[in-house]
Design an enzyme around this catalytic site. Sequence first.
Site, PDB file in Angstrom:
ATOM      1  CG  HIS A  45      -2.029  -1.000   1.148  1.00 22.38           C
ATOM      2  ND1 HIS A  45      -3.313  -0.674   0.800  1.00 22.38           N
ATOM      3  CD2 HIS A  45      -2.028  -2.334   1.345  1.00 22.38           C
ATOM      4  CE1 HIS A  45      -4.073  -1.759   0.803  1.00 22.38           C
ATOM      5  NE2 HIS A  45      -3.312  -2.793   1.131  1.00 22.38           N
ATOM      6  CG  ASP A 100       0.088   9.476   1.167  1.00 20.79           C
ATOM      7  OD1 ASP A 100       0.090   8.299   1.559  1.00 20.79           O
ATOM      8  OD2 ASP A 100      -0.634  10.367   1.654  1.00 20.79           O
TER       9      ASP A 100
HETATM   10  O1  F6P Z   1      -0.701   3.478   4.307  1.00 20.59           O
HETATM   11  C1  F6P Z   1      -0.351   2.360   5.013  1.00 20.59           C
HETATM   12  C2  F6P Z   1      -1.116   2.239   6.320  1.00 20.59           C
HETATM   13  O2  F6P Z   1      -0.826   1.009   6.919  1.00 20.59           O
HETATM   14  C3  F6P Z   1      -2.609   2.409   6.126  1.00 20.59           C
HETATM   15  O3  F6P Z   1      -3.219   1.210   5.756  1.00 20.59           O
HETATM   16  C4  F6P Z   1      -3.027   2.959   7.451  1.00 20.59           C
HETATM   17  O4  F6P Z   1      -4.153   3.765   7.353  1.00 20.59           O
HETATM   18  C5  F6P Z   1      -1.841   3.781   7.887  1.00 20.59           C
HETATM   19  O5  F6P Z   1      -0.733   3.257   7.217  1.00 20.59           O
HETATM   20  C6  F6P Z   1      -1.643   3.820   9.390  1.00 20.59           C
HETATM   21  O6  F6P Z   1      -1.447   2.568   9.846  1.00 20.59           O
HETATM   22  P1  F6P Z   1      -1.312   2.115  11.352  1.00 20.59           P
HETATM   23  O7  F6P Z   1      -2.097   3.038  12.208  1.00 20.59           O
HETATM   24  O8  F6P Z   1      -1.852   0.722  11.354  1.00 20.59           O
HETATM   25  O9  F6P Z   1       0.152   2.141  11.672  1.00 20.59           O
END
Ligand code: F6P
Length: 469
Positions: free
Chosen positions: A161, A370
Site C-alpha cells: 500500500h 504517499d
Molecule cells: O498506508 C499504510 C497504512 O498502513 C494504512 O493502511 C493505514 O491507514 C496507515 O498506514 C496507518 O497505519 P497504522 O495506524 O496501522 O500504523
Amino acid sequence: MARLLVVSNRAPVEVERGPQGTRIARTVGGLAAALDDALRARGGTWIAWVGPHHADELTSTETGLAYPIRAVRLKEREVNDYYSGFANQVLWPLCHTFPSRVHVQPRYWNAYRQANERFAAAVQNAVVPGDLVWVHDFHLCLVPRLLRAAGIPARVGVFWHVPFPPPSVFGILRWREDLLSGLLGADLIGFQTEQDAANFLASVRQFLELPVIDNPPRVVLSGREVSIVALPIGIDYQRFRSQAADPTVRATATRLRETLGADVVMLGVDRLDYTKGILERLQGYERLLERHPVWRRRVCLVQVVVPSRDRLPEYREMKRAIDEAVGRINGRFTYEGQAPLRYTYTALGRENLVAYYLAADVALVTPLRDGMNLVAKEYVACRAGENGVLVLSEFAGAAHELREAVMVNPYDPEAIRRALEISLAMSPEERRRRMRALDRRVGSRDLGWWTQTFLTRLAATAGTAATAA
Ligand code: F6P
C-alpha cells in the site's frame, strides 16, 4: 469461487477492554469495507493482530461481520519491536524516502521475523486447498515466502500500500535481500503505481540478480514466475456520493460554513505523520496571508489531524511542532476575533468528514510522499463533479491518476502559496471542468473495481504448487 483469506497487521475491528467489559468497534476505513464484500461473497477469514485480546477467534456474532477474525497474538514487547520498531521506524521512513529517520535496532528485525512467522502459522491453520490468500502491506513481507516454504495449497497475493522506494534508498537496508525474497514467495504482487512496481523490479534485479521481464512485468524464478501489477486503490465512491447527497450531512456542512464565517474555506485532513507535509502546508498558507492582506479576513483553512502512532517520540514531536505553527499563524493573522486557521486534533466520523468535504472550496492534499492518499479521492467523490479545487502533491500516488488537480511540490512553501493563489483565482467554469474529469476517473476505478481486479488476477496466476523457494 475460491474462498478468501485476508492477512493484515491491523484488523477490521478494534477491541478495547474497559471496566464495562470488552468493546468491539469497526475500524473506520475503506479497505475493510471492500474486503467485507469480497469475504461475504466468497466466504473466508481475516487474519490480523487485534490488540491485547485473548481468544484465538472473534466470531461473527461478536463482531457483527460476515466472517470470523483469527487473532494473531503479540506480546507488548513484540508490538514495540515489530510494529513500532521495524515496521514504523525502519520500513515506514525508508519507503517514504526519509532515510535519516530510519532507526535500526537489531532486536527489531528478530521481532519482525517472529511476528511474520506467527502470521504465517495462523494462515497455515486456516487455509484449505484452492483458497486465495491476500497479504497486505509492509508489515508482512516475509509471510509469502514462509507460506511457500510450508507448501500451502493456495495462491498467494500481496498488495503493497505504501510507496516502494528506488534501489538507492531501499538498498540501504541490511535486510534488503530477505525482504525481497520474502515477497517473491507470492504469485502476484500489487503496487499503487507503475513507478512503485518499477522500483521494486529494479531492486530485485540489482540485489537478487534475478531475471526480470518488463512487459507484462514479472520476475522469473526457477520453475515459476511472480506477476507484478500496478493497481491504484480506489474508494467506496457510491457511499461517499450518497452521503454527500444526504440532507442531514448537507445541513451540517452549511452550518459549518456559517460558523467558519469565511468567503473561501480550505481543508486539510491527515493522519498525524511527518510524511503528510502538514508543516510545509501551514507555512505555504502563512505566506499567502503575508502576501495578500486582502485575503486575511476572507479565507479560512480547516486543518484536521487524526491522532496516530503516538507511542513514538517523533510523532509526539510532530504534534508539538504543528501546535506551535498553528499558534504562530493565528497569533499573527487573527483579526477582530476571526482566526484564519481552525485546527482539530481528533478522528472524524465518516459523516462529519463528508460534511467537511462539502464545506470546502479547496482541498489541500500535500504529502511529502504517499502511497496513494484517499483523502484526494474522497474529496472529489463528495464534490459530485461540481465546484471545488484539489491541490495535490506531485509525490502522492494519486497524482499519477488525478492529473486535473493543481499539482504542487509539497516541500516548497512558496510553491504551495502559488498553488493557493491559482486556486483562489480559478474561474468557476475551470473548477467545474477539472472536477468533472477527476470525478469520472475516481468513479470508474473505485474500491470494488480494485478488489475484483486484484482477485481475478490472482486467481488467474499459474499458482505453482508451493514448495520451498
Ligand atoms: O498506508 C499504510 C497504512 O498502513 C494504512 O493502511 C493505514 O491507514 C496507515 O498506514 C496507518 O497505519 P497504522 O495506524 O496501522 O500504523
